[in-house]
Design a protein around this motif. Sequence first.
Motif, PDB file in Angstrom:
ATOM      1  N   ASP A  83       1.037  -1.204   0.118  1.00 37.71           N
ATOM      2  CA  ASP A  83       0.617   0.002  -0.089  1.00 37.71           C
ATOM      3  C   ASP A  83       0.868   1.397   0.088  1.00 37.71           C
ATOM      4  O   ASP A  83       1.571   1.298   1.092  1.00 37.71           O
ATOM      5  N   LEU A  84       0.343   1.856  -1.121  1.00 40.33           N
ATOM      6  CA  LEU A  84       1.237   3.629  -0.736  1.00 40.33           C
ATOM      7  C   LEU A  84       0.544   4.408  -0.914  1.00 40.33           C
ATOM      8  O   LEU A  84      -0.521   4.875  -1.337  1.00 40.33           O
ATOM      9  N   GLU A  85       1.004   5.996  -0.160  1.00 40.05           N
ATOM     10  CA  GLU A  85       0.044   6.978  -0.256  1.00 40.05           C
ATOM     11  C   GLU A  85       1.336   7.449  -1.162  1.00 40.05           C
ATOM     12  O   GLU A  85       2.119   8.211  -0.285  1.00 40.05           O
ATOM     13  N   ILE A  86       0.657   8.401  -1.899  1.00 41.98           N
ATOM     14  CA  ILE A  86       1.768   9.270  -2.592  1.00 41.98           C
ATOM     15  C   ILE A  86       1.188  10.505  -2.865  1.00 41.98           C
ATOM     16  O   ILE A  86      -0.484  11.471  -2.755  1.00 41.98           O
ATOM     17  N   VAL A  87       1.731  11.287  -3.231  1.00 45.57           N
ATOM     18  CA  VAL A  87       1.366  13.040  -3.869  1.00 45.57           C
ATOM     19  C   VAL A  87       2.213  13.102  -5.203  1.00 45.57           C
ATOM     20  O   VAL A  87       3.545  13.062  -5.347  1.00 45.57           O
ATOM     21  N   VAL A  88       1.036  13.792  -5.752  1.00 42.52           N
ATOM     22  CA  VAL A  88       2.291  13.938  -7.335  1.00 42.52           C
ATOM     23  C   VAL A  88       1.916  15.599  -7.375  1.00 42.52           C
ATOM     24  O   VAL A  88       1.505  16.661  -7.049  1.00 42.52           O
ATOM     25  N   TYR A  89       3.014  15.685  -8.651  1.00 40.16           N
ATOM     26  CA  TYR A  89       2.588  16.377  -9.160  1.00 40.16           C
ATOM     27  C   TYR A  89       1.450  17.338 -10.150  1.00 40.16           C
ATOM     28  O   TYR A  89       0.969  16.729 -10.356  1.00 40.16           O
ATOM     29  N   TYR A  90       1.081  18.585 -10.035  1.00 40.84           N
ATOM     30  CA  TYR A  90      -0.064  19.161 -10.177  1.00 40.84           C
ATOM     31  C   TYR A  90       0.459  18.999 -12.091  1.00 40.84           C
ATOM     32  O   TYR A  90       1.501  19.617 -12.307  1.00 40.84           O
ATOM     33  N   GLY A  91      -0.166  18.814 -12.601  1.00 38.91           N
ATOM     34  CA  GLY A  91      -0.074  18.841 -13.853  1.00 38.91           C
ATOM     35  C   GLY A  91      -0.188  17.546 -15.266  1.00 38.91           C
ATOM     36  O   GLY A  91      -0.017  16.740 -16.297  1.00 38.91           O
ATOM     37  N   THR A  92       0.399  16.545 -14.317  1.00 38.80           N
ATOM     38  CA  THR A  92       0.639  15.334 -14.850  1.00 38.80           C
ATOM     39  C   THR A  92      -0.905  14.361 -14.271  1.00 38.80           C
ATOM     40  O   THR A  92      -1.054  14.339 -13.392  1.00 38.80           O
ATOM     41  N   SER A  93      -1.300  13.736 -15.273  1.00 35.37           N
ATOM     42  CA  SER A  93      -1.208  12.720 -15.137  1.00 35.37           C
ATOM     43  C   SER A  93      -1.902  11.432 -14.298  1.00 35.37           C
ATOM     44  O   SER A  93      -0.363  11.149 -13.883  1.00 35.37           O
ATOM     45  N   ILE A  94      -2.663  11.477 -13.539  1.00 35.70           N
ATOM     46  CA  ILE A  94      -2.695  10.874 -11.701  1.00 35.70           C
ATOM     47  C   ILE A  94      -2.810   9.293 -12.253  1.00 35.70           C
ATOM     48  O   ILE A  94      -1.860   8.643 -12.020  1.00 35.70           O
ATOM     49  N   THR A  95      -3.525   9.189 -13.242  1.00 34.32           N
ATOM     50  CA  THR A  95      -4.050   7.348 -13.420  1.00 34.32           C
ATOM     51  C   THR A  95      -2.413   7.033 -14.651  1.00 34.32           C
ATOM     52  O   THR A  95      -1.825   5.838 -14.428  1.00 34.32           O
ATOM     53  N   ASP A  96      -1.673   7.308 -15.115  1.00 35.19           N
ATOM     54  CA  ASP A  96      -0.390   6.949 -15.930  1.00 35.19           C
ATOM     55  C   ASP A  96       0.431   7.309 -14.887  1.00 35.19           C
ATOM     56  O   ASP A  96       1.152   5.964 -14.846  1.00 35.19           O
ATOM     57  N   VAL A  97       0.511   7.983 -13.900  1.00 33.16           N
ATOM     58  CA  VAL A  97       1.739   8.839 -13.006  1.00 33.16           C
ATOM     59  C   VAL A  97       1.404   6.750 -11.769  1.00 33.16           C
ATOM     60  O   VAL A  97       2.609   6.309 -10.904  1.00 33.16           O
ATOM     61  N   ALA A  98       0.065   7.179 -11.570  1.00 38.12           N
ATOM     62  CA  ALA A  98      -0.701   5.663 -10.910  1.00 38.12           C
ATOM     63  C   ALA A  98      -0.257   3.941 -11.018  1.00 38.12           C
ATOM     64  O   ALA A  98       0.986   3.162 -10.203  1.00 38.12           O
ATOM     65  N   GLY A  99       0.311   3.562 -12.905  1.00 34.48           N
ATOM     66  CA  GLY A  99       0.044   2.863 -12.980  1.00 34.48           C
ATOM     67  C   GLY A  99       1.623   2.911 -13.443  1.00 34.48           C
ATOM     68  O   GLY A  99       2.329   1.476 -13.320  1.00 34.48           O
ATOM     69  N   ALA A 100       2.667   4.285 -13.685  1.00 37.81           N
ATOM     70  CA  ALA A 100       3.642   3.952 -13.568  1.00 37.81           C
ATOM     71  C   ALA A 100       4.648   3.492 -12.417  1.00 37.81           C
ATOM     72  O   ALA A 100       5.465   2.408 -12.538  1.00 37.81           O
ATOM     73  N   VAL A 101       3.946   4.490 -11.329  1.00 42.64           N
ATOM     74  CA  VAL A 101       4.236   3.099  -9.523  1.00 42.64           C
ATOM     75  C   VAL A 101       4.460   1.939  -9.800  1.00 42.64           C
ATOM     76  O   VAL A 101       4.658   1.320  -8.746  1.00 42.64           O
ATOM     77  N   ARG A 102       3.084   1.584  -9.747  1.00 42.32           N
ATOM     78  CA  ARG A 102       2.781   0.558  -9.607  1.00 42.32           C
ATOM     79  C   ARG A 102       3.744  -0.927 -10.956  1.00 42.32           C
ATOM     80  O   ARG A 102       4.035  -1.940  -9.827  1.00 42.32           O
ATOM     81  N   GLU A 103       4.348  -0.234 -11.574  1.00 45.86           N
ATOM     82  CA  GLU A 103       4.850  -1.590 -12.137  1.00 45.86           C
ATOM     83  C   GLU A 103       6.598  -0.974 -12.232  1.00 45.86           C
ATOM     84  O   GLU A 103       6.959  -2.157 -11.944  1.00 45.86           O
ATOM     85  N   SER A 104       6.999   0.404 -11.618  1.00 44.06           N
ATOM     86  CA  SER A 104       8.730  -0.153 -10.895  1.00 44.06           C
ATOM     87  C   SER A 104       8.274  -0.469  -9.613  1.00 44.06           C
ATOM     88  O   SER A 104       9.274  -1.202  -9.407  1.00 44.06           O
ATOM     89  N   VAL A 105       7.429  -0.314  -9.230  1.00 47.49           N
ATOM     90  CA  VAL A 105       7.718  -1.486  -7.729  1.00 47.49           C
ATOM     91  C   VAL A 105       7.252  -2.814  -7.630  1.00 47.49           C
ATOM     92  O   VAL A 105       8.625  -3.250  -7.069  1.00 47.49           O
ATOM     93  N   ILE A 106       6.526  -3.019  -8.294  1.00 47.65           N
ATOM     94  CA  ILE A 106       6.587  -4.578  -8.755  1.00 47.65           C
ATOM     95  C   ILE A 106       7.600  -5.573  -9.451  1.00 47.65           C
ATOM     96  O   ILE A 106       8.078  -5.986  -8.647  1.00 47.65           O
ATOM     97  N   SER A 107       8.012  -4.452 -10.360  1.00 53.59           N
ATOM     98  CA  SER A 107       9.260  -4.755 -11.058  1.00 53.59           C
ATOM     99  C   SER A 107      10.985  -4.882  -9.707  1.00 53.59           C
ATOM    100  O   SER A 107      11.526  -5.886  -9.934  1.00 53.59           O
ATOM    101  N   ALA A 108      10.829  -3.561  -9.423  1.00 56.40           N
ATOM    102  CA  ALA A 108      12.264  -3.722  -7.816  1.00 56.40           C
ATOM    103  C   ALA A 108      11.625  -4.779  -6.922  1.00 56.40           C
ATOM    104  O   ALA A 108      12.861  -5.896  -6.630  1.00 56.40           O
ATOM    105  N   VAL A 109      10.699  -4.875  -6.074  1.00 61.24           N
ATOM    106  CA  VAL A 109      10.292  -5.798  -5.676  1.00 61.24           C
ATOM    107  C   VAL A 109      10.705  -7.205  -6.010  1.00 61.24           C
ATOM    108  O   VAL A 109      11.298  -8.292  -5.160  1.00 61.24           O
ATOM    109  N   GLU A 110       9.506  -7.787  -7.159  1.00 58.13           N
ATOM    110  CA  GLU A 110       9.612  -9.017  -7.776  1.00 58.13           C
ATOM    111  C   GLU A 110      11.069  -9.496  -7.917  1.00 58.13           C
ATOM    112  O   GLU A 110      11.838 -10.133  -7.632  1.00 58.13           O
ATOM    113  N   ARG A 111      12.345  -8.238  -8.592  1.00 56.70           N
ATOM    114  CA  ARG A 111      13.789  -8.502  -8.960  1.00 56.70           C
ATOM    115  C   ARG A 111      14.742  -8.961  -7.482  1.00 56.70           C
ATOM    116  O   ARG A 111      14.951  -9.747  -7.640  1.00 56.70           O
TER     117      ARG A 111
END
Length: 143
Positions: A83-111
């Motif tokens: 579970d992550l609680e994040i703050v995003v920069y205004y103007g960025t797509s929240i759904t895109d950032v959340a998807g990228a965070v999800r991919e980054s975290v899954i990749s790092a933890v599994e690896r």
Amino acid sequence: MTENAGIRHGSVPGSRGRTDIADVVVEKIAGMAARDVRGVYALGSGFARSMGSMRERMPGAGAGKSVTRGVSVEVGEVQAAIDLEIVVYYGTSITDVAGAVRESVISAVERLVGREVVEVNIMVSDVKLPEEDDEEEGRQRVQ
């Protein structure tokens, strides 16, 4: 040739014992992976960041805590949930950032940890507005 007592020929060395991984290890890896994503300003809520900032200014207190702020995990023998609680920069797509965070975290933890990540839940608790830069710089100059 005789086989030496106690030595199991043909078995993989990695299977001769157990490796336990503390939750804080997964928290730190997930926190670092999330922070590396473009569009993420910080992890944790505004209140948690303020308290952590004060704690970090005290000598000997709060060292390393900022890495795990906003991150909680459940780690089992073969799986992990994050579970992550994040703050995003205004103007960025929240759904895109959340998807990228999800991919980054899954990749790092599994690896790095070798656990299957079954879920990464993301709570966007705030948006970093451009005009907030001046306010924060002013607060940081006064100590």
